[in-house]
Motif scaffolding. Structure first.
Motif, PDB file in Angstrom:
ATOM      1  N   VAL A  84      -2.652  -3.898   1.749  1.00  0.00           N
ATOM      2  CA  VAL A  84      -1.430  -3.302   2.318  1.00  0.00           C
ATOM      3  C   VAL A  84      -0.719  -4.308   3.231  1.00  0.00           C
ATOM      4  O   VAL A  84       0.511  -4.387   3.242  1.00  0.00           O
ATOM      5  CB  VAL A  84      -1.772  -2.006   3.082  1.00  0.00           C
ATOM      6  CG1 VAL A  84      -0.539  -1.414   3.734  1.00  0.00           C
ATOM      7  CG2 VAL A  84      -2.385  -0.984   2.131  1.00  0.00           C
ATOM      8  N   ALA A  85      -1.503  -5.088   3.982  1.00  0.00           N
ATOM      9  CA  ALA A  85      -0.899  -6.011   4.956  1.00  0.00           C
ATOM     10  C   ALA A  85      -0.043  -7.074   4.259  1.00  0.00           C
ATOM     11  O   ALA A  85       1.022  -7.440   4.770  1.00  0.00           O
ATOM     12  CB  ALA A  85      -1.990  -6.676   5.786  1.00  0.00           C
TER      13      ALA A  85
ATOM     14  N   LYS B 208      11.290   3.918   2.423  1.00  0.00           N
ATOM     15  CA  LYS B 208      10.537   5.081   2.916  1.00  0.00           C
ATOM     16  C   LYS B 208       9.058   4.925   2.545  1.00  0.00           C
ATOM     17  O   LYS B 208       8.161   5.100   3.385  1.00  0.00           O
ATOM     18  CB  LYS B 208      11.107   6.363   2.321  1.00  0.00           C
ATOM     19  CG  LYS B 208      10.399   7.617   2.794  1.00  0.00           C
ATOM     20  CD  LYS B 208      11.028   8.848   2.187  1.00  0.00           C
ATOM     21  CE  LYS B 208      10.317  10.112   2.687  1.00  0.00           C
ATOM     22  NZ  LYS B 208      10.893  11.330   2.120  1.00  0.00           N
ATOM     23  N   PHE B 209       8.820   4.593   1.268  1.00  0.00           N
ATOM     24  CA  PHE B 209       7.447   4.376   0.791  1.00  0.00           C
ATOM     25  C   PHE B 209       6.795   3.240   1.583  1.00  0.00           C
ATOM     26  O   PHE B 209       5.646   3.332   2.031  1.00  0.00           O
ATOM     27  CB  PHE B 209       7.505   4.055  -0.706  1.00  0.00           C
ATOM     28  CG  PHE B 209       6.237   3.513  -1.276  1.00  0.00           C
ATOM     29  CD1 PHE B 209       5.125   4.337  -1.436  1.00  0.00           C
ATOM     30  CD2 PHE B 209       6.132   2.184  -1.680  1.00  0.00           C
ATOM     31  CE1 PHE B 209       3.947   3.836  -1.979  1.00  0.00           C
ATOM     32  CE2 PHE B 209       4.957   1.683  -2.215  1.00  0.00           C
ATOM     33  CZ  PHE B 209       3.862   2.509  -2.368  1.00  0.00           C
TER      34      PHE B 209
ATOM     35  N   THR C 188       2.892   1.024   5.162  1.00  0.00           N
ATOM     36  CA  THR C 188       2.533  -0.123   6.012  1.00  0.00           C
ATOM     37  C   THR C 188       2.435   0.245   7.493  1.00  0.00           C
ATOM     38  O   THR C 188       1.507  -0.182   8.164  1.00  0.00           O
ATOM     39  CB  THR C 188       3.542  -1.280   5.855  1.00  0.00           C
ATOM     40  OG1 THR C 188       4.837  -0.821   6.226  1.00  0.00           O
ATOM     41  CG2 THR C 188       3.580  -1.783   4.435  1.00  0.00           C
ATOM     42  N   VAL C 189       3.372   1.045   7.981  1.00  0.00           N
ATOM     43  CA  VAL C 189       3.367   1.363   9.417  1.00  0.00           C
ATOM     44  C   VAL C 189       2.195   2.282   9.760  1.00  0.00           C
ATOM     45  O   VAL C 189       1.638   2.206  10.857  1.00  0.00           O
ATOM     46  CB  VAL C 189       4.710   1.994   9.848  1.00  0.00           C
ATOM     47  CG1 VAL C 189       4.647   2.501  11.274  1.00  0.00           C
ATOM     48  CG2 VAL C 189       5.819   0.962   9.724  1.00  0.00           C
ATOM     49  N   VAL C 190       1.802   3.139   8.827  1.00  0.00           N
ATOM     50  CA  VAL C 190       0.687   4.048   9.125  1.00  0.00           C
ATOM     51  C   VAL C 190      -0.620   3.434   8.617  1.00  0.00           C
ATOM     52  O   VAL C 190      -1.459   2.997   9.407  1.00  0.00           O
ATOM     53  CB  VAL C 190       0.924   5.440   8.496  1.00  0.00           C
ATOM     54  CG1 VAL C 190      -0.221   6.386   8.874  1.00  0.00           C
ATOM     55  CG2 VAL C 190       2.242   6.020   8.964  1.00  0.00           C
ATOM     56  N   PHE C 191      -0.788   3.389   7.315  1.00  0.00           N
ATOM     57  CA  PHE C 191      -2.064   2.946   6.751  1.00  0.00           C
ATOM     58  C   PHE C 191      -2.355   1.485   7.108  1.00  0.00           C
ATOM     59  O   PHE C 191      -3.471   1.146   7.510  1.00  0.00           O
ATOM     60  CB  PHE C 191      -2.051   3.128   5.231  1.00  0.00           C
ATOM     61  CG  PHE C 191      -3.390   2.931   4.598  1.00  0.00           C
ATOM     62  CD1 PHE C 191      -4.312   3.969   4.572  1.00  0.00           C
ATOM     63  CD2 PHE C 191      -3.747   1.713   4.050  1.00  0.00           C
ATOM     64  CE1 PHE C 191      -5.564   3.785   4.004  1.00  0.00           C
ATOM     65  CE2 PHE C 191      -4.993   1.520   3.479  1.00  0.00           C
ATOM     66  CZ  PHE C 191      -5.902   2.563   3.448  1.00  0.00           C
TER      67      PHE C 191
ATOM     68  N   SER D 115      11.729  -2.847  14.379  1.00  0.00           N
ATOM     69  CA  SER D 115      12.758  -3.145  13.377  1.00  0.00           C
ATOM     70  C   SER D 115      12.561  -2.292  12.123  1.00  0.00           C
ATOM     71  O   SER D 115      13.538  -1.878  11.487  1.00  0.00           O
ATOM     72  CB  SER D 115      12.775  -4.633  13.032  1.00  0.00           C
ATOM     73  OG  SER D 115      11.501  -5.071  12.626  1.00  0.00           O
ATOM     74  N   ALA D 116      11.300  -1.981  11.784  1.00  0.00           N
ATOM     75  CA  ALA D 116      11.046  -1.122  10.609  1.00  0.00           C
ATOM     76  C   ALA D 116      11.667   0.259  10.820  1.00  0.00           C
ATOM     77  O   ALA D 116      12.318   0.805   9.918  1.00  0.00           O
ATOM     78  CB  ALA D 116       9.545  -0.993  10.359  1.00  0.00           C
TER      79      ALA D 116
END
Lengths: 375, 463
Positions: free
Chosen positions: B27-28, B62-63, B68-71, B115-116
């Motif tokens: 994911v990173a 959105k996806f 990325t921001v959560v998982f 920024s995200a």
């Protein structure tokens, strides 16, 4: 067993910055983390309870807070990295044993955080789709988050109280090992400081949530009706009073019922007495202005919102400073960071500071663009 | 052995690091590559005034944010958790060396997050110029994070001149930094294209949009492939000799290398057959998912190999796999004083359980030798946990010792224990006294599986 025998005493671990700077960065980082953390800790429960009320303003506030919550959580997790980084740099000899003793519960935090965080997103997105009359699944997700975050807080309270309690390690170690290796299944539940410490944080979290209601009204809810603002003024001081009473009760339990004699003696004498008093009375410095605000009318002004926000930041900061002092007092007999050698990395520190300043400028620019987009 | 060891049945504690790291990396890298993708493509869509493409990018954003921001962020914290639990000594070395690199990376992460949220929540509310700028702010800060973290993780494989002159700058400019930055940049670009293909295959229906997405994403995928190949080759060339040898010597790494080459080849073939030769194929979710799965397999294999070739070190020539430092020479100290006396937690365990073996506050190893056999084996079990369990389960699980010494005599085991690093270069030397080697030998001999019966190996039946 002597707790010092369990702590790594090997040499060659010069601190990369002076201990005082570690304290400063850790405290500022923890305060920045604690503000959003307080909002998810008590705020989600408050929002879920308010969502079930008939009062339109209560449901309105609940929806506002839960729509903000994904951003609040993201910032809270991000800011949490700072104290986590510096506690490891400064307190590795006590931090690692404490967390390894309770390795599985400590790791469980990650497993609980994922559903809690996604639960908030599910709830938040459903608000956009359904308004405040949500189907059962998003409500379930919201309640799951409301319960999971305090559960995570309980595990954190365990780890941090265990870090301060090296004298309790030997019993836990001998009861939770396999051939001398940690099973990682211990919890610090036998430590009387754990429970009031965990509950005390909930009191502070309630006060922060109360202060946020007003901050949000003044800065982000200016288009809401005057009736909504009047309701917020009323809620803020009552919720703050509840948090303050909770903090007073659990704080008294913590200080007078569980502090070791040495800690008590140090915190009630100079030079720490003013800090102890300030920590105890600081919430009053927010509640009294909130009482005056409650008597006012009209839309909450940005000035009032900013003043209340700053005052509450001060409350959390004073609390964080007290935590650092008590932590140091209790750990120092086994491991004293102030006596560790230092080999400072000044140039990397300067680069970090320069990048941080540049980043703040970039963030301010982005916030201004967002503000401009609102007209 | 400065810290308590965490016993994780079957898997061993370090395998938890590998598991969480691999999941996070998948994911990173997308968090970095996806940022570049959104910045480049949104700028292109604004420039060409392609509202359909912008609408797709908004859906993709959105996806992207949800993943990325959560998982991505939570599993990133998870890596911090597991390295502290399973490898505290090396973590302490890394933190003391790189604290301000990590602090700087945190600043970039903060900018990334803010920024995200700005580019996602204000997608239609900012002017195109401002929106593109915010996307580029995200992309640059995300890439800066990749550069810093790659340099830190590369340090473990070869700290280079830092071993002679332990300064921050020597550490960050380690020989493996550039190869790994190149390879990870390529990985970020390649993986992002695979994410985009899968996402668009599921969410986009019209042919024209598909064709555009495919065309635009195949270029970064190809660039990514080139960078992966260049970084991978440089990585191999710059590897320390021991790591190159470990790569060849370990059967499991051979298999994983085969998975890496096989999966990578499949990805190349599928990219050629799909986006390049048969553009329509990629719009099938099954095809896109297959591509993604092979990409994940190749990527996971490369991550595992990158970690595994470090043996017997966690930090090359500085920290051994069994949590022992080489500066100062803790092997010599432990051989002189004994593992049990030199390590706080096993020492305390033995003192608490065998007080009759304590003389003047120290463990008397001769007295340990006079314990009943069952007790000696228990103490041997303690030595096994602290000396061996970093890399080996006992009889079942990850790289278990049992099958390696199945049917061995006590003398054979003792000889290997005393000469661990001579028998196998990817093993650390035995870090204890002769008496402790005997205790470990007794424990291993007692727990080893018996030699299988009924075997005819010539020269007479059976052993």
């Amino acid at each position: 067993l002597n707790p010092s025998d369990l702590i790594d005493q090997t040499k060659g671990w010069d601190l990369p910055i002076p201990a005082e700077l570690i304290f400063a960065l850790k405290t500022v980082g923890f305060t920045l983390h604690a503000v959003p953390m307080n909002l998810w800790y008590a705020g989600i429960i408050a929002a879920m309870l308010l969502a079930a009320r008939r009062c339109e303003h209560a449901r309105r506030f609940s929806a506002r807070l839960m729509r903000q919550m994904p951003v609040i959580i993201a910032l809270g997790i991000n800011f949490g990295i700072v104290p986590l980084l510096f506690v490891q740099v400064g307190f590795a000899p006590v931090f690692y044993p404490a967390t390894i003793l309770m390795a599985w519960p400590w790791l469980l935090i990650i497993a609980l955080l994922l559903p809690a965080y996604y639960g908030v997103y599910i709830y938040s997105y459903s608000l956009a789709a359904h308004g405040d009359r949500l189907p059962w699944f998003p409500r379930l997700a919201g309640w799951a988050a409301a319960i999971l975050f305090p559960a995570i807080g309980f595990i954190f309270a365990n780890a941090m109280s265990l870090l301060q309690n090296p004298t309790g390690w030997d019993k836990l170690y001998l009861a939770h090992n396999y051939h001398g290796a940690m099973l990682g299944t211990a919890l610090n539940t036998g430590d009387p400081r754990l429970w009031p410490r965990w509950l005390m944080m909930f009191g502070i979290a309630l006060t922060t949530t109360a202060a946020w209601t007003l901050f949000d009204a003044g800065w982000f809810a200016r288009r809401e009706s005057e009736a909504y603002h009047a309701w917020v003024r009323g809620l803020a001081w009552k919720l703050y009073l509840l948090g303050m009473a909770w903090f007073a009760a659990t704080g008294s339990w913590y200080v007078f019922g569980t502090w070791p004699a040495e800690t008590k003696e140090a915190m009630f004498k100079m030079p720490w007495l003013p800090l102890t008093v300030a920590t105890a009375v600081a919430p009053g410095a927010v509640w009294v202005p909130l009482l005056f605000v409650a008597r006012g009318s009209g839309v909450v002004t940005r000035g009032i919102a900013t003043a209340i926000g700053l005052l509450q930041f001060g409350v959390v900061l004073v609390n964080a400073v007290s935590r650092q002092v008590v932590q140091q007092l209790e750990i120092a007999p086994a491991y004293d960071i102030l006596k560790q050698p230092v080999n400072a990395q000044w140039v990397p520190l300067a680069i970090f500071a320069a990048v941080a300043v540049a980043a703040i400028a970039v963030i301010v620019w982005m916030v201004r663009q967002v503000a401009a987009s609102h007209g | 052995m400065h810290f308590p060891w965490w016993y994780v049945p079957y898997a061993t504690a370090p395998m938890l690091i590998a598991t969480i790291s691999i999941v996070h990396m998948l994911v990173a890298h997308y968090a970095v590559g996806g940022g570049l993708f959104l910045a480049v493509e949104a700028s292109y869509a604004y420039r060409t005034q392609n509202s359909d493409y912008l609408a797709y990018l908004k859906r993709h954003a959105k996806f992207f944010v949800l993943l990325t921001v959560v998982f991505g962020a939570v599993t990133g914290v998870g890596i911090w958790w597991t390295i502290g639990l399973a490898s505290p000594l090396a973590t302490r070395v890394l933190l003391n060396t790189f604290v301000f690199a990590w602090a700087t990376e945190w600043v970039f992460f903060l900018v990334e997050i803010i920024s995200a949220f700005v580019f996602y929540y204000y997608w239609d509310r900012l002017t195109p110029a401002v929106h593109s700028t915010v996307l580029w702010i995200y992309a640059i800060s995300g890439y800066a994070s990749l550069v810093i973290i790659s340099a830190i993780t590369a340090f473990m494989l070869d700290p280079g001149e830092w071993l002679k002159e332990p300064t921050f700058w020597r550490a960050i400019a380690n020989p493996q930094a550039l190869p790994q930055i190149l390879a990870r940049t390529g990985g970020a670009l390649m993986l992002t294209s695979l994410y985009v293909y899968l996402h668009s295959a599921i969410t986009v229906c019209d042919e024209a949009s598909h064709s555009l997405i495919e065309k635009r994403s195949s270029r970064p995928a190809l660039l990514g492939a080139i960078l992966i190949a260049a970084g991978g080759a440089l990585w191999y060339v710059m590897l320390p000799d021991s790591a190159k040898s470990a790569l060849i010597a370990a059967a499991v790494l051979n298999v994983i290398m085969a998975v890496l080459f096989g999966a990578t080849a499949v990805v190349f073939v599928l990219l050629y057959l799909g986006p390049y030769r048969n553009p329509g194929w990629i719009s099938s979710p099954g095809f896109a998912a297959s591509l993604m799965l092979f990409g994940f397999a190749g990527f996971s294999a490369s991550e595992f190999i990158r970690e595994a070739v470090r043996k017997p070190y966690i930090v090359y020539n500085h920290v051994l796999g069994n949590q022992v430092r080489l500066v100062p020479d803790e092997v010599a100290i432990m051989r002189e004083e004994g593992l049990l006396n030199a390590s706080p937690w096993p020492r305390s365990y033995v003192k608490a359980n065998y007080p009759q073996c304590v003389r003047d506050g120290r463990i008397d190893e001769d007295a340990l030798g006079r314990l009943a056999p069952v007790e000696r084996r228990r103490v041997g079990g303690v030595i096994f946990q602290y000396h061996c369990n970093d890399c080996h389960a006992l009889d079942t699980g990850y790289s278990p010792i049992g099958p390696l010494i199945q049917g061995w005599s006590e003398e054979m085991i003792r000889d290997v224990v005393l000469n661990l690093h001579k028998h196998r270069f990817e093993m650390p030397p035995f870090c204890g006294t002769r008496q402790e080697a005997d205790l470990l030998t007794e424990y291993l001999h007692d727990t080893r599986p018996k030699r299988p019966t009924g075997m005819d190996t010539g020269g007479g039946k059976g052993p």
